[in-house]
Design a protein around this motif. Structure first.
Motif, PDB file in Angstrom:
ATOM      1  N   LEU A 133       0.847  -1.178   0.000  1.00 28.94           N
ATOM      2  CA  LEU A 133       0.000   0.000   0.000  1.00 28.94           C
ATOM      3  C   LEU A 133       0.891   1.239   0.000  1.00 28.94           C
ATOM      4  CD1 LEU A 133      -2.714  -1.059   2.620  1.00 28.94           C
ATOM      5  CD2 LEU A 133      -2.900  -1.088   0.126  1.00 28.94           C
ATOM      6  N   ASP A 134       0.412   2.338  -0.543  1.00 28.22           N
ATOM      7  CA  ASP A 134       1.243   3.533  -0.719  1.00 28.22           C
ATOM      8  C   ASP A 134       1.917   4.002   0.572  1.00 28.22           C
ATOM      9  OD1 ASP A 134       0.731   3.520  -3.398  1.00 28.22           O
ATOM     10  OD2 ASP A 134      -0.786   5.107  -3.341  1.00 28.22           O
ATOM     11  N   PRO A 135       1.205   4.096   1.712  1.00 23.14           N
ATOM     12  CA  PRO A 135       1.882   4.577   2.928  1.00 23.14           C
ATOM     13  C   PRO A 135       3.021   3.664   3.374  1.00 23.14           C
ATOM     14  CG  PRO A 135      -0.505   4.708   3.175  1.00 23.14           C
ATOM     15  CD  PRO A 135      -0.235   3.902   1.933  1.00 23.14           C
ATOM     16  N   GLU A 136       2.823   2.353   3.271  1.00 26.86           N
ATOM     17  CA  GLU A 136       3.869   1.405   3.657  1.00 26.86           C
ATOM     18  C   GLU A 136       5.064   1.507   2.708  1.00 26.86           C
ATOM     19  OE1 GLU A 136       3.791  -0.322   6.386  1.00 26.86           O
ATOM     20  OE2 GLU A 136       1.720   0.148   6.928  1.00 26.86           O
ATOM     21  N   TRP A 137       4.769   1.672   1.440  1.00 26.11           N
ATOM     22  CA  TRP A 137       5.804   1.800   0.417  1.00 26.11           C
ATOM     23  C   TRP A 137       6.685   3.017   0.698  1.00 26.11           C
ATOM     24  CZ3 TRP A 137       7.762  -1.191  -3.295  1.00 26.11           C
ATOM     25  CH2 TRP A 137       8.427  -0.623  -4.384  1.00 26.11           C
ATOM     26  N   GLU A 138       6.068   4.151   0.906  1.00 22.79           N
ATOM     27  CA  GLU A 138       6.828   5.373   1.149  1.00 22.79           C
ATOM     28  C   GLU A 138       7.626   5.278   2.442  1.00 22.79           C
ATOM     29  OE1 GLU A 138       7.245   7.705  -0.995  1.00 22.79           O
ATOM     30  OE2 GLU A 138       5.865   6.725  -2.390  1.00 22.79           O
ATOM     31  N   ALA A 139       7.055   4.641   3.457  1.00 18.61           N
ATOM     32  CA  ALA A 139       7.738   4.522   4.746  1.00 18.61           C
ATOM     33  C   ALA A 139       8.984   3.652   4.648  1.00 18.61           C
ATOM     34  CB  ALA A 139       6.786   3.955   5.797  1.00 18.61           C
ATOM     35  N   VAL A 140       8.884   2.534   3.920  1.00 18.55           N
ATOM     36  CA  VAL A 140      10.042   1.650   3.841  1.00 18.55           C
ATOM     37  C   VAL A 140      11.127   2.242   2.942  1.00 18.55           C
ATOM     38  CG1 VAL A 140       9.293   0.190   1.882  1.00 18.55           C
ATOM     39  CG2 VAL A 140      10.714  -0.780   3.722  1.00 18.55           C
ATOM     40  N   LEU A 141      10.741   2.945   1.866  1.00 13.40           N
ATOM     41  CA  LEU A 141      11.744   3.601   1.026  1.00 13.40           C
ATOM     42  C   LEU A 141      12.494   4.672   1.814  1.00 13.40           C
ATOM     43  CD1 LEU A 141       9.980   4.096  -2.444  1.00 13.40           C
ATOM     44  CD2 LEU A 141      11.441   2.227  -1.688  1.00 13.40           C
ATOM     45  N   THR A 142      11.752   5.451   2.590  1.00 13.47           N
ATOM     46  CA  THR A 142      12.373   6.490   3.413  1.00 13.47           C
ATOM     47  C   THR A 142      13.349   5.882   4.414  1.00 13.47           C
ATOM     48  OG1 THR A 142      10.447   7.951   3.201  1.00 13.47           O
ATOM     49  CG2 THR A 142      11.925   8.352   5.066  1.00 13.47           C
ATOM     50  N   HIS A 143      12.947   4.786   5.044  1.00 13.71           N
ATOM     51  CA  HIS A 143      13.813   4.115   6.012  1.00 13.71           C
ATOM     52  C   HIS A 143      15.108   3.656   5.361  1.00 13.71           C
ATOM     53  CE1 HIS A 143      15.261   1.332   9.063  1.00 13.71           C
ATOM     54  NE2 HIS A 143      15.236   0.366   8.160  1.00 13.71           N
ATOM     55  N   TRP A 144      15.021   2.987   4.210  1.00 13.05           N
ATOM     56  CA  TRP A 144      16.220   2.482   3.546  1.00 13.05           C
ATOM     57  C   TRP A 144      17.127   3.612   3.076  1.00 13.05           C
ATOM     58  CZ3 TRP A 144      12.777  -1.563   0.761  1.00 13.05           C
ATOM     59  CH2 TRP A 144      12.742  -2.738   1.529  1.00 13.05           C
ATOM     60  N   LYS A 145      16.532   4.725   2.644  1.00 11.28           N
ATOM     61  CA  LYS A 145      17.351   5.870   2.236  1.00 11.28           C
ATOM     62  C   LYS A 145      18.104   6.446   3.433  1.00 11.28           C
ATOM     63  CE  LYS A 145      14.489   7.259  -1.711  1.00 11.28           C
ATOM     64  NZ  LYS A 145      13.534   8.259  -2.233  1.00 11.28           N
ATOM     65  N   GLU A 146      17.409   6.594   4.541  1.00  9.83           N
ATOM     66  CA  GLU A 146      18.040   7.150   5.745  1.00  9.83           C
ATOM     67  C   GLU A 146      19.150   6.247   6.262  1.00  9.83           C
ATOM     68  OE1 GLU A 146      14.741   7.632   8.361  1.00  9.83           O
ATOM     69  OE2 GLU A 146      14.140   9.584   7.520  1.00  9.83           O
ATOM     70  N   GLU A 147      18.960   4.928   6.127  1.00 11.49           N
ATOM     71  CA  GLU A 147      19.946   3.961   6.612  1.00 11.49           C
ATOM     72  C   GLU A 147      21.000   3.613   5.565  1.00 11.49           C
ATOM     73  OE1 GLU A 147      20.110   2.742   9.762  1.00 11.49           O
ATOM     74  OE2 GLU A 147      18.502   4.199  10.197  1.00 11.49           O
ATOM     75  N   LYS A 148      20.883   4.257   4.379  1.00  9.24           N
ATOM     76  CA  LYS A 148      21.840   4.037   3.278  1.00  9.24           C
ATOM     77  C   LYS A 148      21.969   2.549   2.924  1.00  9.24           C
ATOM     78  CE  LYS A 148      24.593   8.220   3.996  1.00  9.24           C
ATOM     79  NZ  LYS A 148      23.605   8.874   4.866  1.00  9.24           N
ATOM     80  N   LYS A 149      20.828   1.906   2.769  1.00  8.68           N
ATOM     81  CA  LYS A 149      20.779   0.484   2.440  1.00  8.68           C
ATOM     82  C   LYS A 149      20.822   0.277   0.924  1.00  8.68           C
ATOM     83  CE  LYS A 149      20.369  -1.109   6.667  1.00  8.68           C
ATOM     84  NZ  LYS A 149      21.435  -1.955   7.279  1.00  8.68           N
ATOM     85  N   THR A 150      21.283  -0.900   0.527  1.00 10.35           N
ATOM     86  CA  THR A 150      21.265  -1.290  -0.886  1.00 10.35           C
ATOM     87  C   THR A 150      20.054  -2.188  -1.131  1.00 10.35           C
ATOM     88  OG1 THR A 150      23.676  -1.199  -1.018  1.00 10.35           O
ATOM     89  CG2 THR A 150      22.528  -2.440  -2.731  1.00 10.35           C
TER      90      THR A 150
END
Length: 362
Positions: A160-177
């Motif tokens: 769902l859109d809110p979950e999608w945006e939340a997980v992308l934001t998390h990975w960006k902040e944590e500099k994940k691949t």
């Protein structure tokens, strides 16, 4: 170390060309070359004038440009054309993984997504699909690479859109691949093109293709999207594999991508109608327990009654009705069948009628 046998492909090779009703495939039933040329607005003269030398190793600029246009902010220089997504995944894993890397992915999964990393010495973290579409789940997992197959094969689930945006934001902040495997992006639950997580600026790489969604798997055209340094290594590795993609396949692929708005809505409507047909009838099929209609893509996950061997069920169904389905055991998850919704409507209707009437399956 070598990969194990490819369970899914072995079974597909055995049954797909013999089935009356093919619900085991993960792609749209094939079109004829003449139909494909019409879809891509390609003439026989166009094909006759193609020089049969090697295409550029990275893929023709025109095709890479058309692929880049599918992704916000991506340039043709960040696209590598490959022989299907299988090669794209093989290249991405060989370039991006180190021994003993921790790789997290949605489970069950297409075998290539975990078998190749395992071959390279990676530790696989299986994230069950009933929890995998919540951002909070991924925030608790520490991995070197996250693989997001979306829409998901075999369940058809999406974020769902809110979950999608939340997980992308998390990975960006944590500099994940993250590697986004988006083979079904052309078949979202609604709209013309599904969401993408690909963004080379954040090490959010992508593999993709249109061949399953467009009914042209025989073209064997896929791609890898990544930042230029990563892509340069992948392109060099590709020289040891297929080297280049056929210029004929590239030309047809270019025509299809440029003309997709003229034929894709009809394909999307066909898949959605097949899903609706199955959703209205699955409760009448023998010895089944549950089914959740896929939110995207063209496959779904049908649960059998407890204690039933999915392989025996699938074998008997094919033997008695000519209907081919893929057993969950091929995904290393017993008790399920993967159902594909790319069959032609009249065959699917007849196949479901035969299945419904066949009660001697266990």
């Amino acid at each position: 170390m070598e990969p194990r046998e490819f369970f899914i492909e072995d079974r597909l090779e055995k049954f797909r060309l013999k089935a009356f009703c093919n619900l085991g495939e993960s792609g749209l039933s094939h079109f004829l070359l003449e139909e494909v040329m019409e879809m891509g607005q390609i003439s026989w003269k166009d094909l006759s004038e193609i020089p049969l030398n090697d295409s550029p190793n990275q893929g023709s600029f025109a095709l890479r440009e058309a692929i880049a246009d599918l992704y916000p902010g991506v340039s043709p220089g960040q696209v590598l054309v490959t022989t299907g997504t299988g090669e794209a995944l093989y290249l991405a894993f060989h370039v991006g993984l180190t021994p003993k890397a921790r790789v997290a992915l949605i489970w069950p999964a297409f075998q290539a997504l975990y078998e190749i990393p395992k071959m390279l010495g990676a530790e696989i973290i299986k994230v069950p699909h009933d929890r995998a579409f919540f951002a909070s789940t991924w925030k608790e997992i520490d991995a070197d690479l996250y693989i997001i197959n979306h829409p998901h094969n075999p369940t058809g689930k999406t974020f769902l859109d809110p979950e999608w945006e939340a997980v992308l934001t998390h990975w960006k902040e944590e500099k994940k691949t993250v590697l986004f495997d988006e083979h079904y992006r052309f078949l979202p639950g609604s709209g013309s093109l599904g969401k993408t997580g690909v963004d080379p600026n954040y090490s959010f790489y992508g593999t993709g293709s249109f061949t399953k969604c467009f009914g042209v798997t025989g073209l064997r055209v896929g791609w890898l999207v990544a930042e230029e340094g990563f892509l340069k290594k992948a392109r060099s590795f590709k020289d040891y594999l297929t080297h280049t993609v056929s210029p004929i396949s590239e030309r047809i692929a270019l025509g299809l991508l440029k003309s997709k708005e003229s034929f894709l809505p009809k394909i999307q409507n066909r898949v959605r109608e097949n899903i609706q047909m199955f959703d209205s009838l699955w409760r009448d099929l023998p010895h089944v327990k549950s089914f959740v209609s896929p939110a995207g893509g063209l496959v779904g996950w049908l649960e059998l009654e407890p204690g039933i061997s999915s392989e025996i069920y699938a074998d008997k169904l094919f033997e008695k009705t000519g209907v081919f389905v893929l057993p969950g055991s091929n995904f290393e998850e017993e008790g399920y069948l993967r159902i594909g919704f790319g069959e032609r409507e009249e065959k699917m209707k007849e196949g479901l009628f035969r299945w419904k009437e066949c009660t001697d399956l266990i």
